[in-house]
Scaffold this motif. Structure first.
Motif, mmCIF file in Angstrom:
data_model
loop_
_atom_site.group_PDB
_atom_site.id
_atom_site.type_symbol
_atom_site.label_atom_id
_atom_site.label_comp_id
_atom_site.label_asym_id
_atom_site.label_seq_id
_atom_site.Cartn_x
_atom_site.Cartn_y
_atom_site.Cartn_z
ATOM 1 N N THR A 98 0.901 -0.980 -0.084
ATOM 2 C CA THR A 98 0.002 -0.047 -0.109
ATOM 3 C C THR A 98 0.692 1.048 -0.283
ATOM 4 O O THR A 98 0.462 2.510 -0.330
ATOM 5 C CB THR A 98 -0.690 0.172 0.907
ATOM 6 O OG1 THR A 98 0.022 0.092 2.516
ATOM 7 C CG2 THR A 98 -2.270 -1.125 1.424
ATOM 8 N N ASN A 99 1.859 0.887 0.541
ATOM 9 C CA ASN A 99 3.218 2.819 0.512
ATOM 10 C C ASN A 99 4.509 2.064 0.262
ATOM 11 O O ASN A 99 4.999 0.991 1.223
ATOM 12 C CB ASN A 99 2.661 2.982 1.666
ATOM 13 C CG ASN A 99 2.992 4.303 2.209
ATOM 14 O OD1 ASN A 99 3.578 5.418 0.002
ATOM 15 N ND2 ASN A 99 3.350 5.206 3.045
ATOM 16 N N GLU A 101 8.407 3.254 0.527
ATOM 17 C CA GLU A 101 10.113 4.344 1.086
ATOM 18 C C GLU A 101 10.801 4.048 0.649
ATOM 19 O O GLU A 101 11.494 2.654 1.143
ATOM 20 C CB GLU A 101 9.509 4.442 2.681
ATOM 21 C CG GLU A 101 11.109 5.483 2.710
ATOM 22 C CD GLU A 101 11.097 5.520 4.660
ATOM 23 O OE1 GLU A 101 11.190 6.301 4.680
ATOM 24 O OE2 GLU A 101 9.911 5.569 4.905
#
Length: 173
Positions: A98-99, A101
């Motif tokens: 979902t995300n 980095e």
């Protein structure tokens, strides 16, 4: 042995007059083509749960079959690192990212079918919705969460992944 030594013939014209040009390239004396041996991009996913445990895979195939690994794999043509890590996580774990980095990169040597591939591993912290659909797929034999503090880098088969594990233990990501 330098990886370029494995290239005997010019990939453009097929000539056997394919000679060293410099440390990272070969030149064809027949057609003039210069081939640069460049690094391949690959991804590594760090998926950490609320209990400070890292999702760890067991490799189903060589290289390093049976050793621990982290989800990830090669970046395909016309694919970003972000797209690749999302795809690889889905292929290997059945989880939806979902995300993400980006954290850092690290060089690696990956020997496949007797051929050494120089890679640049792009390391991403990946968030997933839930782990209800977690399942080992593709080239993964097993998946498990292990406390970061309890990880043993020596159990990981690829040199770059050993170093990644050491780094995350020091930084407590």
């Amino acid at each position: 042995m330098h990886p370029l030594s494995q290239f005997k013939y010019c990939p453009k014209c097929g000539s056997d007059k394919f000679v060293e040009n410099n440390f990272k390239s070969k030149r064809c004396e027949n057609c003039g083509f210069i081939y640069y041996y460049n690094t391949s991009s690959s991804t590594v996913a760090l998926i950490i749960n609320d209990s400070d445990e890292l999702l760890v895979a067991t490799r189903a195939h060589d290289p390093a079959k049976g050793t621990l690994d982290l989800p990830g794999g090669f970046v395909d043509m016309n694919e970003t690192g972000e797209e690749a890590v999302i795809r690889e996580v889905k292929e290997e774990t059945n989880l939806d990212v979902t995300n993400i980095e980006y954290l850092f990169s690290i060089p690696n040597r990956y020997v496949y079918s007797g051929f050494e591939v120089q890679t640049l591993d792009l390391v991403y912290l990946c968030m997933v919705k839930n782990i209800e659909n977690l399942r080992a797929e593709d080239d993964v034999a097993d998946l498990q969460y292990i406390k970061i503090a309890d990880l043993n880098p020596d159990l990981f088969g690829l040199p770059s992944v050993k170093e990644i594990v050491k780094r995350i233990q020091k930084k407590k990501i």
